[in-house]
Scaffold this active site. Sequence first.
Site, PDB file in Angstrom:
ATOM      1  N   LYS A   1      10.299   0.450   5.073  1.00  0.00           N
ATOM      2  CA  LYS A   1      10.939  -0.106   6.257  1.00  0.00           C
ATOM      3  C   LYS A   1      12.405  -0.443   5.945  1.00  0.00           C
ATOM      4  O   LYS A   1      13.304  -0.081   6.676  1.00  0.00           O
ATOM      5  CB  LYS A   1      10.169  -1.364   6.683  1.00  0.00           C
TER       6      LYS A   1
ATOM      7  N   GLU B   1      10.516  -0.998  -6.056  1.00  0.00           N
ATOM      8  CA  GLU B   1       9.459  -0.098  -6.545  1.00  0.00           C
ATOM      9  C   GLU B   1       9.592   1.270  -5.881  1.00  0.00           C
ATOM     10  O   GLU B   1       9.549   2.319  -6.532  1.00  0.00           O
ATOM     11  CB  GLU B   1       8.071  -0.672  -6.212  1.00  0.00           C
TER      12      GLU B   1
ATOM     13  N   GLY C   1       5.910  -4.654   8.473  1.00  0.00           N
ATOM     14  CA  GLY C   1       5.459  -3.689   7.460  1.00  0.00           C
ATOM     15  C   GLY C   1       3.950  -3.500   7.455  1.00  0.00           C
ATOM     16  O   GLY C   1       3.445  -2.374   7.499  1.00  0.00           O
ATOM     17  N   ARG C   2       3.212  -4.598   7.437  1.00  0.00           N
ATOM     18  CA  ARG C   2       1.747  -4.482   7.329  1.00  0.00           C
ATOM     19  C   ARG C   2       1.088  -4.130   8.657  1.00  0.00           C
ATOM     20  O   ARG C   2      -0.145  -4.064   8.748  1.00  0.00           O
ATOM     21  CB  ARG C   2       1.162  -5.767   6.728  1.00  0.00           C
TER      22      ARG C   2
ATOM     23  N   GLU D   1      -0.953 -11.961   3.467  1.00  0.00           N
ATOM     24  CA  GLU D   1       0.495 -12.005   3.649  1.00  0.00           C
ATOM     25  C   GLU D   1       0.817 -12.607   5.028  1.00  0.00           C
ATOM     26  O   GLU D   1       1.873 -13.196   5.217  1.00  0.00           O
ATOM     27  CB  GLU D   1       1.106 -10.603   3.513  1.00  0.00           C
TER      28      GLU D   1
ATOM     29  N   HIS E   1     -24.290  -4.240  -7.422  1.00  0.00           N
ATOM     30  CA  HIS E   1     -24.574  -4.131  -8.851  1.00  0.00           C
ATOM     31  C   HIS E   1     -23.452  -4.724  -9.683  1.00  0.00           C
ATOM     32  O   HIS E   1     -23.322  -4.432 -10.872  1.00  0.00           O
ATOM     33  CB  HIS E   1     -24.813  -2.662  -9.210  1.00  0.00           C
TER      34      HIS E   1
ATOM     35  N   LYS F   1      10.503 -11.409  -6.406  1.00  0.00           N
ATOM     36  CA  LYS F   1      11.393 -10.233  -6.383  1.00  0.00           C
ATOM     37  C   LYS F   1      12.737 -10.597  -7.003  1.00  0.00           C
ATOM     38  O   LYS F   1      13.291  -9.844  -7.816  1.00  0.00           O
ATOM     39  CB  LYS F   1      11.646  -9.778  -4.942  1.00  0.00           C
TER      40      LYS F   1
HETATM   41  O1  F6P Z   1       7.214  -7.499  -0.465  1.00  0.00           O
HETATM   42  C1  F6P Z   1       6.504  -7.553   0.699  1.00  0.00           C
HETATM   43  C2  F6P Z   1       6.910  -6.464   1.641  1.00  0.00           C
HETATM   44  O2  F6P Z   1       8.072  -6.794   2.301  1.00  0.00           O
HETATM   45  C3  F6P Z   1       5.787  -6.170   2.612  1.00  0.00           C
HETATM   46  O3  F6P Z   1       5.730  -7.033   3.664  1.00  0.00           O
HETATM   47  C4  F6P Z   1       6.061  -4.762   2.967  1.00  0.00           C
HETATM   48  O4  F6P Z   1       4.952  -4.175   3.540  1.00  0.00           O
HETATM   49  C5  F6P Z   1       6.422  -4.200   1.612  1.00  0.00           C
HETATM   50  O5  F6P Z   1       7.118  -5.236   0.980  1.00  0.00           O
HETATM   51  C6  F6P Z   1       7.214  -2.937   1.622  1.00  0.00           C
HETATM   52  O6  F6P Z   1       8.441  -3.074   2.262  1.00  0.00           O
HETATM   53  P1  F6P Z   1       9.301  -1.829   2.667  1.00  0.00           P
HETATM   54  O7  F6P Z   1       8.528  -1.018   3.628  1.00  0.00           O
HETATM   55  O8  F6P Z   1      10.555  -2.378   3.273  1.00  0.00           O
HETATM   56  O9  F6P Z   1       9.611  -1.039   1.420  1.00  0.00           O
END
Ligand code: F6P
Length: 527
Positions: A193, A199, A251-252, A337, A368, A497
């Site tokens: 987003k 990452e 995002g979620r 979250e 199990h 972060k």
């Molecule tokens: O670190 C949390 C977060 O902001 C989430 O809410 C989101 O889904 C994820 O990181 C990824 O964010 P982006 O889509 O901006 O890379």
Amino acid sequence: MTDWQALREYHEMVADRPILTLFDDDRAADFSVSADGLLLDYSKTNIDAKARELLIGLLRDLPVKRDAMFSGAKINETEGRAVLHTLLRNMDSDVTVDGADATVALRETHAAMQAFARDVRGGAFKGQGGAITDVVNIGIGGSDLGPAMATIALAPYADGPRCHFVSNVDGAHIHDVLSGLNPETALVIVASKTFTTIETMTNAETAKAWMAKTVKDPAAQFAAVSTAADKTAAFGIDASRVFGFEDWVGGRYSMWGPIGLSLMLAIGPEDFDQFLAGAAAMDAHFRHAAPEDNLPVMLALVGIWHNQICGYATRAVLPYEQRLARLPAYLQQLEMESNGKRVAMDGTDLAIDSGPVVWGEPGTNGQHAFYQLIHQGTRVIPCEFLVGKEGHEPDLAHQHRLLVANCLAQSEALLRGRSLAQATAIMQKKGLEGHELERQARHRVFPGNRPSTTLCYPKLTPFVLGQIVALYEHRVFVEGVVLGINSYDQWGVELGKELALALAPMLDGAPADGKDGSTRALIGYLA
Ligand code: F6P
């Protein structure tokens, strides 16, 4: 007396009664809700008519807040944003945000995604080595968990390129995914987003370098999904393969739009539209059904009863459907979250517990592994079972019956338990007596009276998956409204972060000034 006090007092009065004694001929029907083929049975909980009435009393703010969300009001007050993921599955509404029609761009982007998906799936869009065989979605959190979960869930509908998901900054993840692929027939989707997530951007650069070793124009085999068009351009991705969305899609909550591109590539635009239609059906149900007939509302109230009233701190999500293996992980982000917050919308401390810890695994595997604790541990863990009437493998219907039997057996065992007298009788038959009989029998007692709900669905089709995911989204919304928190920000992920960015150079030898003794010692070991 406040609504919460009334509920707590009522709970104290009924806490010790056996749930089993609540059953009469009508309870299963009276304490279940259905919507468009889904059935939620919550009769195996200690909720009775009075408890339900008191729980429904907590919903005073819901109608206004729900209308506010669906109409595009900026209910995400800490970020000043509307919350309109529901528009992604109902693109014909006439909702405006800041005076502009919010759906025009959605429809255009949806059509562009469909055209791109058809080109990729049909072979009109090619990699340097021919038709695309593999798609790598690089994203994390909401830009990964939803499409990754849904792609596994809808495997029987997957007739496009194989989809792979890379999320972790651990180089092992991207290494292991890419090492099996041919860069000349791979398409990489960078899904972020913000297009700043460390990452994702690190993995995207790694993927680009991997592709550049064999492919003349690697950027031509990249697509992007983001709200940040300037950043996707700077990364070198042609605007024709950039699919944007607005900041009012969290995002979620974003897999219904371009973040779902990998899923659309896997199952095709038609089945993707079915997925949206299922969610839209759940939206309509949520907006219009009375509280006691409303699936997301009742699922939320059962959760509040167990967490905030009974004090059960965790909730197990137990899908009896192997293809929902990633549903618990997906729900961990969606629920924790969203509702894992200690400050109310108005900035005051939350006077009640925030949302619960959510965890789980598919049945029967979990049986199990950790069900021992669920049945005989000292803590009560409310269980949410999910099970389909039908599987996708007609030849293996006998296995499906066994799966369903196991699901029902678990909720029955949790409800009924096994008394000391029953356990003693069993051990007597085995010839035990005296002290040894008593000792062995006690180990075989199940306290029972442990609550569970069961969500039944006809078959895990794209439509049904859309219903289920939207059900959980709205459940989170209702819980957030009742708790008085903002379910749509996530400030709690920021501190880690920031610290990670500052720590990275210290692992390359920069002085660890200002760090505590433990962190300095760990840097000493790991650097
Ligand atoms: O670190 C949390 C977060 O902001 C989430 O809410 C989101 O889904 C994820 O990181 C990824 O964010 P982006 O889509 O901006 O890379």
